[in-house]
Design a protein around this motif. Structure first.
Motif, short mmCIF file in Angstrom:
data_model
loop_
_atom_site.label_atom_id
_atom_site.label_comp_id
_atom_site.label_asym_id
_atom_site.label_seq_id
_atom_site.Cartn_x
_atom_site.Cartn_y
_atom_site.Cartn_z
N GLY A 29 2.75 -4.22 -10.01
CA GLY A 29 2.46 -2.74 -9.43
C GLY A 29 2.52 -2.65 -8.00
N ALA A 30 2.71 -4.08 -7.38
CA ALA A 30 2.70 -4.16 -5.98
C ALA A 30 4.07 -3.76 -5.55
N LEU A 31 5.18 -3.86 -5.78
CA LEU A 31 6.50 -3.51 -5.21
C LEU A 31 6.62 -2.01 -5.46
N ALA A 32 6.10 -1.55 -6.74
CA ALA A 32 6.22 -0.18 -6.82
C ALA A 32 5.23 0.63 -6.11
N CYS A 45 15.52 2.79 -0.77
CA CYS A 45 14.72 1.48 -1.41
C CYS A 45 15.56 1.10 -2.67
N THR A 46 15.83 -0.21 -2.86
CA THR A 46 16.45 -1.00 -4.15
C THR A 46 15.62 -2.10 -4.36
N ARG A 47 15.63 -1.96 -5.97
CA ARG A 47 15.04 -3.12 -6.49
C ARG A 47 16.07 -4.13 -6.82
N PRO A 54 10.89 -9.99 -9.45
CA PRO A 54 11.01 -8.77 -8.69
C PRO A 54 11.08 -9.00 -7.27
N ASN A 55 11.92 -8.20 -6.45
CA ASN A 55 12.32 -8.02 -5.23
C ASN A 55 12.42 -6.50 -4.74
#
Length: 385
Positions: A29-32, A45-47, A54-55
């Motif tokens: 959940g950190a990047l979210a 923003c782009t995953r 995950p990046n």
């Protein structure tokens, strides 16, 4: 009069990130969470996930801007170890007596929170002429093959770029502001296998002991220092980390023996040159002993340096202005994702005091996080002035 946006609190953001259980390679959940904050501030923003890693890439401003300041960091953390040994639960983000506790408090959710908060406030309060790029990975503490490298591959394909990059790893040994990293040593791991002839210890003429040859080889490798250091680097360090033959019997000459060693090397060497050096020693011992050797070399990073100049001076000025300390320009320590960023643009590292990183009871003074945000904000103001 338009209402000013509320500044983003880096301490609260760090606590929220700590509560995301993002042990490599879990996102937790950190990047979210970061994407939500950055997106609300106008970042595109782009995953950029690759092979399950995950990046997150985020950019404020136009693609291809003439001036683009980049931040790089990671939200993944190492395992907690013995959870029962922690004073406060490792993913609690507990705030106690001015300290924030939890895995990632130092390495490096605090650094990420500080530069995200600085960037969000900066673009909302004083939108710059240029772009701010934030590249965050979930694989710095892991193999590193699909983290920052994946982000750089994606950036290259999409025409995204940074003019300079600041990595927010903890860099200070004792006090916030006492050290910044202008480069890193390279790292190569050698795994050496020696194969001989098994036999009875009472009849050594009927065997060929690979341990003797391997010990001879390691002795030659460690007999003399690799170098005496250079202007910006300490002497290279070779350390044997394990020797084993898996032999439980005291009356048997083993057939095979193995050793692992790691070299942290300066700018006098490369991973390739050290591999050649090791292979030449191996060939000499093999010719003298009749033992068959194999060498596996894993080069995890080359040495690099960002020479003192405009970018180094800008960051050093900002650190001194906010802390009163003139940061030492260092290349010490292990490796970081700066080893990948240096192939894209000039890169420096500056962050918090790293005394508790990777330890049980990892924690950081909240005042450091607040001051780090101020340092990053000053760097942005000066860069875009």
């Amino acid at each position: 009069m338009p209402q000013q946006p509320t500044p983003l609190d880096p301490v609260q953001l760090t606590a929220d990130l700590i509560r995301c259980p993002s042990v490599t390679p879990e996102e937790g959940g950190a990047l979210a969470l970061l994407e939500a904050h950055l997106g609300a501030a106008g970042f595109a923003c782009t995953r950029v996930d690759r092979n399950g890693v995950p990046n997150l890439f985020a950019r404020w401003g136009a693609k291809g801007a003439a001036r683009s300041f980049g931040f790089n960091g990671h939200t993944d953390v190492v395992p907690v170890g013995n959870e029962a040994a922690w004073t406060h639960p490792p993913f609690s983000g507990a705030l106690v007596d001015g300290e924030l506790w939890g895995r990632g408090a130092t390495d490096m959710k605090s650094g990420v929170a500080a530069f995200v908060a600085a960037a969000v406030d900066f673009v909302q309060e004083t939108p710059p002429e240029g772009a701010i790029v934030i590249a965050i990975t979930g694989d710095e503490e892991g193999p590193g093959k699909d983290g920052t490298l994946a982000l750089l591959d994606w950036m290259r394909a999409e025409g995204e770029a940074m003019s300079v990059c600041l990595v927010g790893e903890p860099t200070c040994p004792e006090h916030l502001g006492d050290m910044m990293k202008i480069g890193r040593r390279g790292s190569v791991t050698f795994r050496i296998t020696a194969r001989g002839v098994q036999g009875h210890v009472a009849y050594p003429h009927r065997a060929n002991n690979p341990l003797h040859a391997l010990i001879d080889l390691l002795g030659r490798m460690t007999a003399e220092p690799l170098d005496q250091g250079t202007e910006h680097f300490d002497a290279s360090s070779l350390q044997v980390t394990t020797v084993d033959c898996g032999n439980p019997a005291n009356n048997v000459i083993p057939a095979e023996a193995r050793a692992t060693l790691n070299i942290r090397f300066n700018d006098l060497h490369s991973g390739a040159s050290l591999t050649t050096w090791a292979q030449e020693l191996i060939d000499a011992v093999a010719a003298e002993t009749g033992i068959a050797f194999t060498l596996d070399a894993d080069i995890s990073g080359e040495s690099f340096i960002t020479p003192p100049g405009e970018f180094v001076a800008l960051v050093a000025r900002a650190v001194e202005a906010e802390t009163g300390l003139v940061p030492e320009l260092s290349t010490s320590g292990g490796t970081s994702d700066a080893r990948f960023m240096k192939d894209h643009c000039p890169v420096l590292e500056f962050g918090l005091v790293g005394k508790t990183m990777h330890k049980v009871d990892e924690r950081i003074e909240t005042e450091q996080i607040t001051r780090l945000k101020a340092i990053y904000a000053r760097i942005l103001r000066e860069y875009f002035a």
